[in-house]
Design a protein around this motif. Sequence first.
Motif, PDB file in Angstrom:
ATOM      1  N   LEU A   1       0.814  -1.208   0.000  1.00 11.56           N
ATOM      2  CA  LEU A   1       0.000   0.000   0.000  1.00 11.56           C
ATOM      3  C   LEU A   1       0.850   1.262   0.000  1.00 11.56           C
ATOM      4  O   LEU A   1       0.450   2.285  -0.555  1.00 11.56           O
ATOM      5  CB  LEU A   1      -0.944   0.005   1.200  1.00 11.56           C
ATOM      6  CG  LEU A   1      -2.187  -0.879   1.084  1.00 11.56           C
ATOM      7  CD1 LEU A   1      -3.011  -0.806   2.356  1.00 11.56           C
ATOM      8  CD2 LEU A   1      -3.032  -0.478  -0.111  1.00 11.56           C
ATOM      9  N   ALA A   2       2.023   1.190   0.617  1.00  6.86           N
ATOM     10  CA  ALA A   2       2.930   2.337   0.584  1.00  6.86           C
ATOM     11  C   ALA A   2       3.369   2.608  -0.852  1.00  6.86           C
ATOM     12  O   ALA A   2       3.420   3.762  -1.295  1.00  6.86           O
ATOM     13  CB  ALA A   2       4.144   2.082   1.466  1.00  6.86           C
ATOM     14  N   VAL A   3       3.683   1.548  -1.582  1.00  6.18           N
ATOM     15  CA  VAL A   3       4.088   1.698  -2.986  1.00  6.18           C
ATOM     16  C   VAL A   3       2.922   2.216  -3.820  1.00  6.18           C
ATOM     17  O   VAL A   3       3.099   3.087  -4.680  1.00  6.18           O
ATOM     18  CB  VAL A   3       4.605   0.355  -3.545  1.00  6.18           C
ATOM     19  CG1 VAL A   3       4.893   0.473  -5.038  1.00  6.18           C
ATOM     20  CG2 VAL A   3       5.864  -0.082  -2.803  1.00  6.18           C
ATOM     21  N   GLU A   4       1.734   1.705  -3.555  1.00  6.64           N
ATOM     22  CA  GLU A   4       0.559   2.157  -4.293  1.00  6.64           C
ATOM     23  C   GLU A   4       0.304   3.643  -4.075  1.00  6.64           C
ATOM     24  O   GLU A   4       0.047   4.394  -5.027  1.00  6.64           O
ATOM     25  CB  GLU A   4      -0.664   1.348  -3.850  1.00  6.64           C
ATOM     26  CG  GLU A   4      -1.945   1.721  -4.578  1.00  6.64           C
ATOM     27  CD  GLU A   4      -3.120   0.898  -4.100  1.00  6.64           C
ATOM     28  OE1 GLU A   4      -4.263   1.416  -4.171  1.00  6.64           O
ATOM     29  OE2 GLU A   4      -2.909  -0.249  -3.652  1.00  6.64           O
ATOM     30  N   LEU A   5       0.383   4.079  -2.832  1.00  9.57           N
ATOM     31  CA  LEU A   5       0.180   5.492  -2.532  1.00  9.57           C
ATOM     32  C   LEU A   5       1.269   6.352  -3.159  1.00  9.57           C
ATOM     33  O   LEU A   5       0.990   7.432  -3.697  1.00  9.57           O
ATOM     34  CB  LEU A   5       0.150   5.710  -1.023  1.00  9.57           C
ATOM     35  CG  LEU A   5       0.016   7.167  -0.556  1.00  9.57           C
ATOM     36  CD1 LEU A   5      -1.284   7.772  -1.069  1.00  9.57           C
ATOM     37  CD2 LEU A   5       0.087   7.259   0.962  1.00  9.57           C
ATOM     38  N   ALA A   6       2.522   5.885  -3.089  1.00 11.47           N
ATOM     39  CA  ALA A   6       3.631   6.627  -3.692  1.00 11.47           C
ATOM     40  C   ALA A   6       3.424   6.778  -5.197  1.00 11.47           C
ATOM     41  O   ALA A   6       3.679   7.847  -5.775  1.00 11.47           O
ATOM     42  CB  ALA A   6       4.949   5.915  -3.401  1.00 11.47           C
ATOM     43  N   GLU A   7       2.967   5.719  -5.833  1.00 10.25           N
ATOM     44  CA  GLU A   7       2.718   5.753  -7.278  1.00 10.25           C
ATOM     45  C   GLU A   7       1.630   6.757  -7.610  1.00 10.25           C
ATOM     46  O   GLU A   7       1.764   7.560  -8.549  1.00 10.25           O
ATOM     47  CB  GLU A   7       2.304   4.359  -7.763  1.00 10.25           C
ATOM     48  CG  GLU A   7       2.162   4.241  -9.268  1.00 10.25           C
ATOM     49  CD  GLU A   7       3.487   4.333  -9.992  1.00 10.25           C
ATOM     50  OE1 GLU A   7       3.547   5.051 -11.024  1.00 10.25           O
ATOM     51  OE2 GLU A   7       4.462   3.716  -9.533  1.00 10.25           O
ATOM     52  N   GLU A   8       0.552   6.745  -6.844  1.00 11.21           N
ATOM     53  CA  GLU A   8      -0.571   7.640  -7.097  1.00 11.21           C
ATOM     54  C   GLU A   8      -0.210   9.107  -6.865  1.00 11.21           C
ATOM     55  O   GLU A   8      -0.685   9.990  -7.582  1.00 11.21           O
ATOM     56  CB  GLU A   8      -1.745   7.258  -6.196  1.00 11.21           C
ATOM     57  CG  GLU A   8      -2.376   5.920  -6.535  1.00 11.21           C
ATOM     58  CD  GLU A   8      -3.487   5.564  -5.560  1.00 11.21           C
ATOM     59  OE1 GLU A   8      -3.723   6.362  -4.617  1.00 11.21           O
ATOM     60  OE2 GLU A   8      -4.106   4.502  -5.731  1.00 11.21           O
ATOM     61  N   SER A   9       0.617   9.358  -5.876  1.00 13.85           N
ATOM     62  CA  SER A   9       0.910  10.742  -5.478  1.00 13.85           C
ATOM     63  C   SER A   9       2.157  11.327  -6.126  1.00 13.85           C
ATOM     64  O   SER A   9       2.372  12.539  -6.068  1.00 13.85           O
ATOM     65  CB  SER A   9       1.062  10.816  -3.957  1.00 13.85           C
ATOM     66  OG  SER A   9       2.132  10.003  -3.534  1.00 13.85           O
ATOM     67  N   GLY A  10       3.004  10.476  -6.718  1.00 14.71           N
ATOM     68  CA  GLY A  10       4.234  10.975  -7.327  1.00 14.71           C
ATOM     69  C   GLY A  10       5.396  11.049  -6.362  1.00 14.71           C
ATOM     70  O   GLY A  10       6.382  11.758  -6.610  1.00 14.71           O
ATOM     71  N   LEU A  11       5.313  10.308  -5.271  1.00 11.37           N
ATOM     72  CA  LEU A  11       6.397  10.241  -4.287  1.00 11.37           C
ATOM     73  C   LEU A  11       7.454   9.237  -4.740  1.00 11.37           C
ATOM     74  O   LEU A  11       7.116   8.142  -5.204  1.00 11.37           O
ATOM     75  CB  LEU A  11       5.825   9.795  -2.933  1.00 11.37           C
ATOM     76  CG  LEU A  11       6.804   9.468  -1.799  1.00 11.37           C
ATOM     77  CD1 LEU A  11       7.436  10.740  -1.265  1.00 11.37           C
ATOM     78  CD2 LEU A  11       6.090   8.703  -0.681  1.00 11.37           C
ATOM     79  N   THR A  12       8.729   9.602  -4.625  1.00 10.04           N
ATOM     80  CA  THR A  12       9.802   8.642  -4.869  1.00 10.04           C
ATOM     81  C   THR A  12       9.991   7.814  -3.609  1.00 10.04           C
ATOM     82  O   THR A  12      10.270   8.353  -2.542  1.00 10.04           O
ATOM     83  CB  THR A  12      11.122   9.355  -5.220  1.00 10.04           C
ATOM     84  OG1 THR A  12      10.955  10.053  -6.455  1.00 10.04           O
ATOM     85  CG2 THR A  12      12.253   8.345  -5.377  1.00 10.04           C
TER      86      THR A  12
END
Length: 273
Positions: A242-253
């Motif tokens: 879920l951390a990766v999913e959120l990072a992908e959605e928000s543009g976080l590296t």
Amino acid sequence: MGRVTVRRKTTRLAAGRRIERVDTLVVEEPLELRVGGESLQVTMRTPGDDFDLATGFLLAEGVITKPSDVLSMRYCAGVDANGEQTYNLLDITLARGVEAPPKSARRNTTVTSACGVCGKDSLEDVRTKAAWAVAEDAAAVKAEVLASLPVRLREAQKIFDRTGGLHAAGLFTAEGDLLAVKEDVGRHNAVDKVLGQALREGRVPLRGTVLAVSGRASFELAQKAVMAGVPVLAAVSAPSSLAVELAEESGLTLAGFVRDDTMNLYTRPERIV
């Protein structure tokens, strides 16, 4: 202010020998946060930097975005068996026009040092809309700089050296300059303390920065980074799905397993050069 460490007698078993000694332990105590006199949550934390912890938590929940959103904070009366102030109850008054946290932001259970999102009604409650577009941040971090941050974070852990029982979070510039470091029995508390200090100092949104954390990168830590406008999150251990999913959605590296000269870049790898 409450104690950060305590001394306790212990029996050490080593090579068949029993050695009586005194060990240093990190303190873990509850902190109840109230907003306008109403209970918001109880978290298990290491005493110290409580105002920063509360500020960072409210930032991550989308309640506040600038220092002036908080009118005041104060410890409420509370004493232990010896009649000493416990500093375990903090009441927050928000500025006029700032809405109090919704019921969905209120924890149904005590938040332990191992648990960040526990007690939320649903996953959607933590998908808070960020005030800043992390995806638009043009930060660029050299791979060798990013790889060096876990070691530098560990070197900055003063209490860990005495107890071996704390997580840490550190905020760095893209060039690797240390801006702040905090320790706590809970990794989410350590992050709140770092981000809360940054907001209280007027640094948020934290464009062009890196948030480095000991241990793994959970969904909540990714959320906190996004809500503070941090473009890069680096963890010593693995991220959750879920951390990766959120990072992908928000543009976080999101970088995981950052150790020595290796790392896994799960999202937005172009920022690491």
